[in-house]
Design an enzyme around this catalytic site. Structure first.
Site, PDB file in Angstrom:
ATOM      1  N   GLY A   9       0.837  -1.355  -0.107  1.00  0.00           N
ATOM      2  CA  GLY A   9      -0.055   0.044   0.066  1.00  0.00           C
ATOM      3  C   GLY A   9       0.790   1.272  -0.161  1.00  0.00           C
ATOM      4  N   ALA A  10       1.756   1.332  -0.875  1.00  0.00           N
ATOM      5  CA  ALA A  10       2.933   2.543  -0.820  1.00  0.00           C
ATOM      6  C   ALA A  10       2.549   3.495  -1.797  1.00  0.00           C
ATOM      7  CB  ALA A  10       4.221   1.851  -1.123  1.00  0.00           C
ATOM      8  N   SER A  11       1.628   3.373  -2.452  1.00  0.00           N
ATOM      9  CA  SER A  11       1.015   4.278  -3.325  1.00  0.00           C
ATOM     10  C   SER A  11       0.819   5.582  -2.838  1.00  0.00           C
ATOM     11  CB  SER A  11      -0.369   3.895  -4.284  1.00  0.00           C
ATOM     12  OG  SER A  11      -1.090   3.480  -3.346  1.00  0.00           O
ATOM     13  N   ASN A  83       0.913  -2.856   5.582  1.00  0.00           N
ATOM     14  CA  ASN A  83       0.575  -1.636   5.755  1.00  0.00           C
ATOM     15  C   ASN A  83      -1.143  -1.514   5.018  1.00  0.00           C
ATOM     16  OD1 ASN A  83       0.239   1.587   6.162  1.00  0.00           O
ATOM     17  ND2 ASN A  83       0.382   1.010   3.661  1.00  0.00           N
ATOM     18  N   TYR A 148     -14.808  -2.690  10.972  1.00  0.00           N
ATOM     19  CA  TYR A 148     -13.465  -2.280  10.677  1.00  0.00           C
ATOM     20  C   TYR A 148     -12.793  -3.031  11.918  1.00  0.00           C
ATOM     21  CZ  TYR A 148      -9.065   0.525  10.478  1.00  0.00           C
ATOM     22  OH  TYR A 148      -7.812   1.013  10.606  1.00  0.00           O
ATOM     23  N   LYS A 152      -9.337  -5.850  12.388  1.00  0.00           N
ATOM     24  CA  LYS A 152      -8.181  -5.253  12.968  1.00  0.00           C
ATOM     25  C   LYS A 152      -8.103  -6.043  14.274  1.00  0.00           C
ATOM     26  CE  LYS A 152      -6.637  -2.039  10.314  1.00  0.00           C
ATOM     27  NZ  LYS A 152      -5.103  -2.230   9.554  1.00  0.00           N
TER      28      LYS A 152
HETATM   29  O1  NJP Z   1      -5.021   4.994   4.383  1.00  0.00           O
HETATM   30  P1  NJP Z   1      -4.874   5.198   2.784  1.00  0.00           P
HETATM   31  P2  NJP Z   1      -3.622   4.851   5.345  1.00  0.00           P
HETATM   32  N1  NJP Z   1      -3.952  -4.075  -2.270  1.00  0.00           N
HETATM   33  O2  NJP Z   1      -6.579   5.311   2.343  1.00  0.00           O
HETATM   34  C1  NJP Z   1      -3.857   0.680  -0.213  1.00  0.00           C
HETATM   35  C2  NJP Z   1      -4.257   2.068   9.031  1.00  0.00           C
HETATM   36  N2  NJP Z   1      -4.627   3.023  10.004  1.00  0.00           N
HETATM   37  O3  NJP Z   1      -2.471   5.268   4.542  1.00  0.00           O
HETATM   38  O4  NJP Z   1      -6.146   2.470  -3.110  1.00  0.00           O
HETATM   39  C3  NJP Z   1      -2.881  -3.478  -1.755  1.00  0.00           C
HETATM   40  O5  NJP Z   1      -4.343   6.701   2.407  1.00  0.00           O
HETATM   41  C4  NJP Z   1      -4.317   1.760  -1.155  1.00  0.00           C
HETATM   42  O6  NJP Z   1      -4.029   1.438  -2.293  1.00  0.00           O
HETATM   43  P3  NJP Z   1      -4.683   2.185  -3.501  1.00  0.00           P
HETATM   44  C5  NJP Z   1      -5.295   1.245   7.962  1.00  0.00           C
HETATM   45  O7  NJP Z   1      -6.261   0.362   8.461  1.00  0.00           O
HETATM   46  C6  NJP Z   1      -5.052   4.320   9.434  1.00  0.00           C
HETATM   47  O8  NJP Z   1      -4.085   5.784   6.482  1.00  0.00           O
HETATM   48  O9  NJP Z   1      -4.304   1.228  -4.801  1.00  0.00           O
HETATM   49  N3  NJP Z   1      -3.171  -2.047  -1.438  1.00  0.00           N
HETATM   50  C7  NJP Z   1      -3.422   2.668  -0.282  1.00  0.00           C
HETATM   51  O10 NJP Z   1      -1.942   2.828  -0.558  1.00  0.00           O
HETATM   52  C8  NJP Z   1      -4.226   0.728   7.005  1.00  0.00           C
HETATM   53  O11 NJP Z   1      -3.828  -0.534   7.389  1.00  0.00           O
HETATM   54  C9  NJP Z   1      -5.577   5.136  10.220  1.00  0.00           C
HETATM   55  O12 NJP Z   1      -3.982   3.485  -3.625  1.00  0.00           O
HETATM   56  C10 NJP Z   1      -4.345  -1.780  -1.080  1.00  0.00           C
HETATM   57  C11 NJP Z   1      -3.703   2.370   1.079  1.00  0.00           C
HETATM   58  O13 NJP Z   1      -3.727   0.902   1.258  1.00  0.00           O
HETATM   59  C12 NJP Z   1      -2.850   1.588   7.210  1.00  0.00           C
HETATM   60  O14 NJP Z   1      -3.190   2.374   8.320  1.00  0.00           O
HETATM   61  C13 NJP Z   1      -5.750   4.811  11.673  1.00  0.00           C
HETATM   62  C14 NJP Z   1      -5.338  -2.420  -1.077  1.00  0.00           C
HETATM   63  C15 NJP Z   1      -4.484   3.086   1.825  1.00  0.00           C
HETATM   64  O15 NJP Z   1      -4.027   4.403   2.011  1.00  0.00           O
HETATM   65  C16 NJP Z   1      -2.649   2.766   5.958  1.00  0.00           C
HETATM   66  O16 NJP Z   1      -3.738   3.162   5.608  1.00  0.00           O
HETATM   67  C17 NJP Z   1      -5.531   3.414  12.252  1.00  0.00           C
HETATM   68  C18 NJP Z   1      -5.185  -4.034  -1.696  1.00  0.00           C
HETATM   69  N4  NJP Z   1      -6.105  -4.836  -1.684  1.00  0.00           N
HETATM   70  C19 NJP Z   1      -4.762   2.568  11.433  1.00  0.00           C
HETATM   71  N5  NJP Z   1      -6.621  -1.877  -0.391  1.00  0.00           N
HETATM   72  C20 NJP Z   1      -5.880   6.591   9.862  1.00  0.00           C
HETATM   73  N6  NJP Z   1      -5.375   7.002   8.823  1.00  0.00           N
HETATM   74  O17 NJP Z   1      -6.585   6.983  10.672  1.00  0.00           O
HETATM   75  C21 NJP Z   1      -6.313  -0.566  -0.193  1.00  0.00           C
HETATM   76  O18 NJP Z   1      -5.563   3.382  13.394  1.00  0.00           O
HETATM   77  N7  NJP Z   1      -4.595  -0.596  -0.209  1.00  0.00           N
END
Ligand code: NJP
Length: 270
Positions: A9-11, A83, A148, A152
């Site tokens: 999820g590094a995009s 991630n 959610y 988790k």
């Molecule tokens: O969210 P976001 P975060 N295969 O939406 C990718 C946890 N967390 O960085 O959609 C591969 O900006 C998605 O890819 P794409 C949260 O549960 C967050 O905050 O293609 N990748 C994007 O790169 C999660 O585990 C908060 O661009 C997949 C990324 O995931 C982690 O932090 C609080 C995918 C999501 O980027 C990163 O989330 C907390 C798949 N099937 C925990 N589906 C918070 N932000 O408040 C999605 O406690 N992605």
């Protein structure tokens, strides 16, 4: 060359920030993303210590291919950052069965796919660190977070046990439980919202949605700071097994721990 990191999820969001922080610390990073183009756009021109690979974590074959290619190219994987994830935000009964299952398909089974692909390489070398981005929602649940949180909590239960299986083989685990972070997490691009209207919940759901929309963009947690903490902890010989990140997360986790302790005490049989 430093350590070799594989990040899912590094995009964008936290995954992107972790990859950037690791690169800035002199590490080699394999940044994986569902869209290689999106990841390349995010990172800009190629750097010699950065390699971008396609990976939708729900595809176990792609997870194995990404792990194997990383080892082929760089000889090892020192740090896995599991991630990638998203949130179904809303009241449980407003979600279809398919939406709930998809939440688990990505957050739990997808995360397991990547671990399963990487740990054989780590076990073979008796060395490695798995960083799993869970959430404070993996410790505490509330109205609107049931689906959610279920995914988790499952990650927490799985990784807490798996870490003990891996430890004697030299592979360490760091579970990260952030509070609310300023990423795209709560916007329409990332989050899912329940699609079934149930009048009994209508008012509470409306209030919950306005909380989510109001919080989006104003979350207290800085993903860059968390990324820097993770990179610093990964360089320690003996990192902690958990990192609860942010005042909000520490407050909620402490309240849960206090409540649990009180309820355990009250549960004494007479
Ligand atoms: O969210 P976001 P975060 N295969 O939406 C990718 C946890 N967390 O960085 O959609 C591969 O900006 C998605 O890819 P794409 C949260 O549960 C967050 O905050 O293609 N990748 C994007 O790169 C999660 O585990 C908060 O661009 C997949 C990324 O995931 C982690 O932090 C609080 C995918 C999501 O980027 C990163 O989330 C907390 C798949 N099937 C925990 N589906 C918070 N932000 O408040 C999605 O406690 N992605």
């Amino acid at each position: 060359m430093g350590k070799v990191w594989l990040v899912t999820g590094a995009s964008r969001g936290l995954g992107y920030e972790i990859a950037r922080a690791a690169l800035a610390a002199g590490e080699t990073v394999v940044a994986t993303a569902r869209s290689v183009e999106a990841a390349r756009d995010a990172f800009g021109s190629d750097q010699d210590r950065l390699h971008v690979l396609p990976l939708d974590i729900t595809d176990s074959g792609a997870a194995k291919a990404a792990a194997d290619k990383t080892v082929e190219r760089f000889g090892t994987i020192d740090v896995l950052v599991n991630n990638a994830g998203y949130a179904e935000l809303g009241f449980f009964e407003t979600f279809t069965d398919a939406a709930v299952r998809h939440q688990f398909e990505v957050n739990l089974f997808g995360t397991m796919n990547v671990a399963r692909a990487v740990t054989p390489h780590m076990r073979a070398r008796r060395s490695g660190l798995i960083v799993t981005i869970s959430s404070v929602s993996g410790l505490v649940s509330n109205a609107g977070g049931a689906v959610y949180s279920a995914s988790k909590f499952a990650i927490e239960g799985w990784m807490e046990g798996f870490a003990q299986e891996l430890a004697p083989l030299g592979v360490r685990s760091l579970l990260v439980e952030p509070g609310m972070l300023r990423t795209d997490f709560m916007d329409g691009k990332s989050a899912g919202f329940g699609s079934i209207d149930i009048p009994d919940y209508a008012e509470a759901v409306a209030q919950y949605r306005s909380f989510v929309y109001g919080a989006n963009g104003n979350q207290p947690g800085d993903p860059k700071l968390l990324a820097a903490r993770i990179v610093a902890l990964a360089s320690q010989g003996d990192p902690p097994s958990r990192l609860v990140f942010g005042d909000d997360a520490r407050r909620w986790a402490s309240a849960k721990a206090d409540q649990l302790r009180a309820e355990i005490t009250q549960s004494v049989d007479h």
